[in-house]
Design an enzyme around this catalytic site. Structure first.
Site, mmCIF file in Angstrom:
data_model
loop_
_atom_site.group_PDB
_atom_site.id
_atom_site.type_symbol
_atom_site.label_atom_id
_atom_site.label_comp_id
_atom_site.label_asym_id
_atom_site.label_seq_id
_atom_site.Cartn_x
_atom_site.Cartn_y
_atom_site.Cartn_z
ATOM 1 C CE LYS A 16 6.482 -15.533 14.938
ATOM 2 N NZ LYS A 16 5.385 -15.191 14.030
ATOM 3 C CE1 TYR A 56 2.940 -12.211 18.791
ATOM 4 C CE2 TYR A 56 3.545 -14.507 19.554
ATOM 5 C CZ TYR A 56 3.503 -13.650 18.671
ATOM 6 O OH TYR A 56 4.444 -13.779 17.608
ATOM 7 N NE ARG A 138 8.148 -12.618 9.434
ATOM 8 C CZ ARG A 138 7.796 -11.593 9.990
ATOM 9 N NH1 ARG A 138 7.262 -10.511 9.496
ATOM 10 N NH2 ARG A 138 7.486 -11.622 11.362
ATOM 11 C CG ASN A 158 5.627 -14.897 10.325
ATOM 12 O OD1 ASN A 158 5.850 -15.729 11.249
ATOM 13 N ND2 ASN A 158 4.829 -13.715 10.263
ATOM 14 C CG HIS A 161 8.144 -11.534 17.412
ATOM 15 N ND1 HIS A 161 7.074 -11.000 17.353
ATOM 16 C CD2 HIS A 161 9.182 -11.026 18.627
ATOM 17 C CE1 HIS A 161 7.351 -9.780 17.986
ATOM 18 N NE2 HIS A 161 8.485 -10.066 18.865
ATOM 19 C CD GLU A 172 8.096 -8.089 21.672
ATOM 20 O OE1 GLU A 172 6.902 -7.889 21.060
ATOM 21 O OE2 GLU A 172 9.116 -7.878 21.032
HETATM 22 P P1 ATP Z 1 5.813 -10.289 14.649
HETATM 23 O O1 ATP Z 1 5.238 -9.525 15.586
HETATM 24 O O2 ATP Z 1 5.713 -11.949 14.670
HETATM 25 O O3 ATP Z 1 7.407 -9.868 14.349
HETATM 26 P P2 ATP Z 1 4.845 -8.746 12.650
HETATM 27 O O4 ATP Z 1 4.944 -7.575 13.754
HETATM 28 O O5 ATP Z 1 5.221 -8.519 11.146
HETATM 29 O O6 ATP Z 1 5.357 -9.942 13.213
HETATM 30 P P3 ATP Z 1 2.048 -8.779 13.592
HETATM 31 O O7 ATP Z 1 0.962 -7.918 13.016
HETATM 32 O O8 ATP Z 1 2.440 -8.110 14.949
HETATM 33 O O9 ATP Z 1 3.289 -9.113 12.641
HETATM 34 O O10 ATP Z 1 1.540 -10.196 13.786
HETATM 35 C C1 ATP Z 1 2.088 -10.942 14.653
HETATM 36 C C2 ATP Z 1 1.938 -12.306 14.322
HETATM 37 O O11 ATP Z 1 0.826 -12.900 14.152
HETATM 38 C C3 ATP Z 1 2.596 -12.548 12.729
HETATM 39 O O12 ATP Z 1 4.244 -12.804 12.790
HETATM 40 C C4 ATP Z 1 2.014 -13.871 12.443
HETATM 41 O O13 ATP Z 1 2.855 -14.897 13.130
HETATM 42 C C5 ATP Z 1 0.720 -13.793 13.166
HETATM 43 N N1 ATP Z 1 -0.443 -13.353 12.461
HETATM 44 C C6 ATP Z 1 -0.509 -12.188 11.885
HETATM 45 N N2 ATP Z 1 -1.777 -12.052 11.167
HETATM 46 C C7 ATP Z 1 -2.153 -13.452 10.989
HETATM 47 C C8 ATP Z 1 -3.126 -14.030 10.275
HETATM 48 N N3 ATP Z 1 -4.102 -13.283 9.639
HETATM 49 N N4 ATP Z 1 -3.372 -15.316 10.326
HETATM 50 C C9 ATP Z 1 -2.468 -15.885 10.950
HETATM 51 N N5 ATP Z 1 -1.216 -15.524 11.815
HETATM 52 C C10 ATP Z 1 -1.240 -14.141 11.813
HETATM 53 MG MG MG Z 2 4.337 -7.554 15.499
#
Ligand code: ATP
Ligand code: MG
Length: 203
Positions: A16, A56, A138, A158, A161, A172
């Site tokens: 990202k 998203y 991370r 973080n 993705h 995706e």
């Molecule tokens: P990713 O899909 O990015 O690999 P992930 O699968 O671990 O991460 P998801 O639950 O799919 O996490 O959330 C997608 C993304 O949304 C996270 O990577 C983060 O950048 C963002 N995100 C999730 N929860 C929060 C939150 N509470 N506040 C801010 N950003 C968040």
């Molecule tokens: Mg995810």
């Protein structure tokens, strides 16, 4: 021979904008590459809002899971979440993520190999930097928290993705790459990782 633990499994990874700005492109590639996965597609791009929105997209299941995960993380720390409604929380997160992805260049990649989706997520670490385990990308390179990002109304920083399932990775990959940009080739190291009879080493 049965193809247990699909050796052709593919997963979509994004470095990202925070990962690019912090000079972590090479480090992330190194970690996935050195575990034995094969890089089959890569590009640097500034995602349009349309692409970020497609990535998203409103998937009720994702919204519920993401919102619930965040609410649980607040509670696990003895804190009160900004809302008890997972869908409301996730909708805010989705908007922030679109703004974030659209803010600068990202590096999109496809990694292939046995259990690629799970392996990449293991190396990447848990979603919230505050609790992601040291030794993961991370865990080693981020310090953000949901509390800080939710209060500031921004996406949590973080770095990565990574697709969470086969359905996610297929959806995706189609957003970020044309089929012909995903390359099918043999890597010499696959012989030692997957071969049974090890007949390619000695002369
Ligand atoms: P990713 O899909 O990015 O690999 P992930 O699968 O671990 O991460 P998801 O639950 O799919 O996490 O959330 C997608 C993304 O949304 C996270 O990577 C983060 O950048 C963002 N995100 C999730 N929860 C929060 C939150 N509470 N506040 C801010 N950003 C968040
Ligand atoms: Mg995810």
């Amino acid at each position: 021979m049965k193809n247990f633990d699909n050796k052709q499994e593919k997963t979509l990874v994004l470095v990202k904008p925070d990962g690019v700005q912090r000079g972590l492109i090479g480090e992330t590639i190194k970690r996935y590459e050195q575990c034995g996965l094969k890089l089959v597609a890569i590009k640097m791009t500034i995602p349009s809002k349309k692409v970020a929105l497609a990535h998203y997209s409103v998937d009720p299941e994702w919204a519920f899971k993401t919102g619930t995960k965040s609410i649980e993380a607040w509670k696990a720390k003895g804190l009160t979440p900004p809302t008890e409604d997972p869908i409301e929380l996730a909708e805010g997160v989705r908007k922030q993520l679109i703004t974030f992805l659209n803010s600068g260049p990202v590096v999109a990649m496809v990694w292939q190999g046995m259990n690629a989706i799970g392996v990449v997520r293991k190396i990447t670490g848990g979603t919230e930097p505050l609790t992601s385990v040291p030794g993961t990308i991370r865990g080693d390179y981020t310090i953000d928290s949901y509390r800080a990002s939710d209060v500031d109304k921004r996406a949590v920083r973080n770095i990565i993705h990574a697709s969470g399932s086969i359905e996610e990775s297929e959806k995706e990959m189609a957003i970020w790459f044309k089929p012909e940009e995903i390359i099918s080739y043999r890597l010499i190291s696959e012989a030692i990782i997957y071969d049974i009879n090890l007949d390619g080493i000695l002369e």
